[in-house]
Write a protein that holds these residues in place. Structure first.
Motif: not given
Lengths: 383, 392
Positions: B301-302, B312-319, B328-334
């Motif tokens: 993510v960084e 990528s941020l979106k895709a990594l959030g979903k992953l 909470l990490a994924g939701t945070f990225y989304l």
């Protein structure tokens, strides 16, 4: 029948026990007020009743550092490049930060950091010495924080360790300056090894390179300082490369006689080759504080040099020494025979060779060689 | 008194799972029994589904301890998977075991029997008795370094990685090594080492073979070669063991600086794919399961942020949500993605739902609160503007 099985089983256990075995032990420390897990590896064929002693290797961060150190020492000792050692690892994973605590104002170990320091010197080493045949030549190995911490032992008047293996040390403030001063004034033979690598953690690498620039200019012939900057390695992979370099270098004077030493030192030595051998082994015991056992490689080298220099007395002394050191080996008969043959006393030579047939073959001397020697001498006698 | 207390306690011992097991194996090919040294992973459980790579160490008499020391160290830092290490004690049989034809360089007579023992008895024995993965490594020094190549010349080699330390290469094996390595259509790893002061015959043939192998261009071959300064035939072994194991398992290592800047940064698709591909490769290559960690997603993510890559941020959030639904990490990225896209209401909602999930070390809840506040403020600003408009 039963007796037979017992002998058989004993036979098997013996072969297995000639491999290195690690003991896991728990020791209680008054200084720490708690128990600690240690790992101990004794030499293959360690004999608790023998007179000899073994160098003691203390491995900090034993959780992960003990095994590669033990593996390396087992390997290089197997080939007689270094002496057999007793290796002790201290597990620290649960207490690492406490153990290695350094006070922020004085930059010396304090509180639990000081307790751990006393544990090593007052509890652990005396315990090992009272239990195993450890010599007072002690080596300490550390990585990262523990490679910094171990340097505090150097600041004592009589340091606990004679050899320091610092793998990518994480130096605390003042350490490099203090070390530079201390290494310059040490008056006992001390080995110091330090390593970093191109992909080491940048902050550590920089301070290690700065330290190296200071250490390398120190003029003190008591200090044997070695440094490596490995390429294509990181903070972790440098460990496997650094350990063998450090232990081979610290035991350089101990190593078997090689071609270079033979040509440049033994052949040109002012005394006899045998006297060279005596001096070499004396130097070793002076430097390391333990005796090196005579090895066949060195016997062969001295015999060859005695013959090359036509020094019959040297050969005679060597044959006597071999007989004393290896009474059950064919070596004793072989070299005694060689001496008599050289002095022209073929009868005695033949007797010596014959007596060897019942003895144990060695690494280089086989029964076939003894027989051949016998036939040759017999032939000379018959003519 | 003090000493007494220490002595007493020293008698207790602790968990000894890491001890070497000694076993004997009967061989019909050799018409003899052989002694094996076996070291299982620390957390090995016979009934578990976890599978482990196998490392076969020839000349275990002197090579087993150094290999197992290196494996212990590397797996401690997750730089390689925990593995099963098998040492073959060869003792005085070594000469017969390695016996090969001078012309072909391949095992014959006693050497061929030993080859068959390894392939048809030893490996099946290990596979039947332990939880082994399909990834197998062979380690050989000197004559056994030449010997292990005989498996490579088979149609379906049983080993995937070859560590040939100062191998005494002979005959066609030496001359056709590079041809054979070029021909593979499955991933193969080959390591070879010699040194400045190695035995001169070995040194020159290994250097020649290296010249030929370095010319090979094959996507399946990973080849490393070391020519150590100032080391001899026996001393070079320990450095070679450290180097080869580091290289074989490089793909398995945790994501570190070097990979992030050299590989992740320039990656052409969205970065979730980089991670997924990486792990697929690890599991198909080593036959072990390795899981993506939250820490690794964070690192990637960084990188996504550095290269302003919000897709990528979106895709990594979903992953992240898929792999760690409670965190909470994924939701945070989304939420960050939504915010950057300008979808403020959605972002606010996502930040709020993130608060209901489990904490992760690298994301501060206070930061999320402040984000929600900021977004609420902008919300009211927006509505004020609307109100103003209506009033007018």
């Amino acid at each position: 029948m039963k007796r037979f099985t017992i002998v058989l089983i004993l036979g098997f256990t013996c072969t297995f026990f000639s491999m290195a075995q690690v003991k896991y032990e728990i020791i209680y420390s008054e200084n720490l007020g708690q128990e600690r897990q240690i790992k101990v590896q004794l030499p293959r064929n360690y004999d608790p009743d023998a007179k000899r002693t073994y160098p003691l290797v203390i491995v900090l961060d034993g959780d992960y550092l003990f095994e590669p150190v033990a593996g390396n020492i087992d390997y290089h000792a197997y080939w007689e490049d270094i002496p057999d050692c007793i290796i002790v690892g201290i597990n620290q994973s649960e207490h690492r930060l406490d153990d290695l605590y350094i006070e922020e104002e004085t930059y010396f170990p304090a509180a639990k950091g000081a307790d751990f320091y006393n544990f090593l010197g007052q509890d652990l080493v005396p315990f090992i010495e009272s239990t195993y045949k450890a010599s007072n030549f002690r080596i300490v190995v550390g990585h990262d924080m523990s490679a910094n911490y171990m340097n505090f032992f150097l600041f004592k008047t009589q340091p606990l360790f004679r050899a320091y293996v610092a793998l990518s040390p994480d130096f605390t403030a003042e350490m490099v300056n203090r070390l530079t001063e201390r290494l310059a004034t040490l008056d006992q033979e001390t080995f110091y090894y330090m390593a970093t690598a191109d992909a080491d953690i940048t902050r550590l690498r920089q301070s290690i390179l700065e330290a190296h620039n200071k250490f390398k200019t120190i003029e003190n012939d008591k200090i044997n300082y070695e440094f490596d900057d490995f390429s294509d390695a990181n903070h972790y992979s440098l460990v496997g490369l650094g350990i063998p370099k450090a232990i081979n270098q610290m035991f350089e004077p101990y190593k078997p006689i090689n071609g270079k030493e033979y040509n440049e030192k033994i052949l040109t030595f002012e005394g006899s080759p045998f006297e060279y051998l005596e001096k070499k082994y004396e130097d070793i015991s002076y430097f390391y504080g333990f005796e090196k056992r005579l090895i066949e490689n060195d016997v062969r080298a001295i015999a060859a040099a005695s013959n090359e220099r036509n020094d019959l007395d040297s050969l005679k002394d060597l044959a006597k020494l071999v007989k004393k050191e290896f009474p059950d080996s064919m070596m004793s008969a072989y070299y005694m025979g060689m001496y008599h043959e050289r002095e022209g006393d073929f009868k005695r030579a033949l007797r010596a060779y014959k007596s060897g047939l019942l003895l144990e073959p060695s690494q280089f001397i086989t029964k076939e060689m003894m027989l051949e020697k016998m036939y040759d001498t017999q032939e000379i006698l018959d003519n | 008194m003090k000493l007494y207390a220490i002595l007493l306690c020293a008698l207790w011992t602790f968990s000894v799972n890491a001890q070497t097991i000694y076993k004997e194996i009967n061989s019909a090919y050799l018409n003899d029994t052989r002694q094996l040294q076996i070291k299982l992973p620390k957390d090995y459980e016979a009934n578990s589904d976890t599978k482990y790579p196998v490392i076969v160490v020839f000349d275990g008499d002197y090579l087993f301890e150094i290999v197992s020391g290196q494996v212990h160290f590397q797996s401690h830092f997750n730089d390689m998977p925990s593995s099963i290490i098998i040492g073959v004690i060869q003792g005085e049989q070594r000469y017969y075991d390695a016996y090969c034809d001078e012309v072909t360089g391949l095992p014959k007579e006693s050497g061929l029997r030993f080859h068959n023992f390894v392939e048809s008895e030893l490996i099946p024995f290990i596979d039947n008795n332990y939880n082994t993965s399909k990834f197998k490594v062979a380690v050989g020094h000197n004559t056994m370094g030449n010997f292990i190549n005989s498996f490579l010349f088979k149609k379906e080699p049983i080993f995937n990685a070859y560590v040939c330390i100062s191998p005494d290469l002979s005959g066609t094996v030496r001359d056709y090594l590079s041809d054979r390595l070029a021909y593979f259509e499955k991933d193969i790893f080959y390591y070879m080492a010699t040194s400045e002061k190695d035995m001169s015959r070995i040194k020159s043939s290994v250097r020649l073979a290296n010249k030929a192998i370095s010319q090979v261009e094959s996507p399946y071959l990973t080849y490393y070669f070391d020519d150590f300064d100032n080391q001899k035939h026996y001393t070079l072994v320990t450095s070679a063991v450290a180097k080869s194991f580091d290289k074989i398992f490089q793909l398995y290592e945790p994501l570190r600086e070097k990979e992030l800047t050299e590989k992740v940064m320039p990656y052409e698709d969205t970065l979730d794919k980089y991670l997924l591909e990486r792990y697929e490769k690890v599991s198909s290559l080593f036959g072990v399961e390795q899981h993506i960690t939250e820490e690794e997603i964070k690192k990637v993510v960084e990188v996504a942020e550095q290269r302003n890559d919000i897709e990528s941020l979106k895709a990594l959030g979903k992953l992240s949500n898929k792999l760690f639904p409670n965190s909470l990490a994924g939701t945070f990225y989304l939420a960050q993605y939504a915010e950057k896209k300008g979808k403020r209401k959605k972002a606010k909602k996502l930040y709020e739902s993130a608060l209901e999930l489990e904490d992760v070390a690298h994301i501060n809840k206070d930061y999320i609160f402040s984000k929600i506040e900021d977004l609420s403020v902008t919300d009211t600003d927006e509505s004020n503007e609307l109100n103003d408009h209506e009033e007018n």
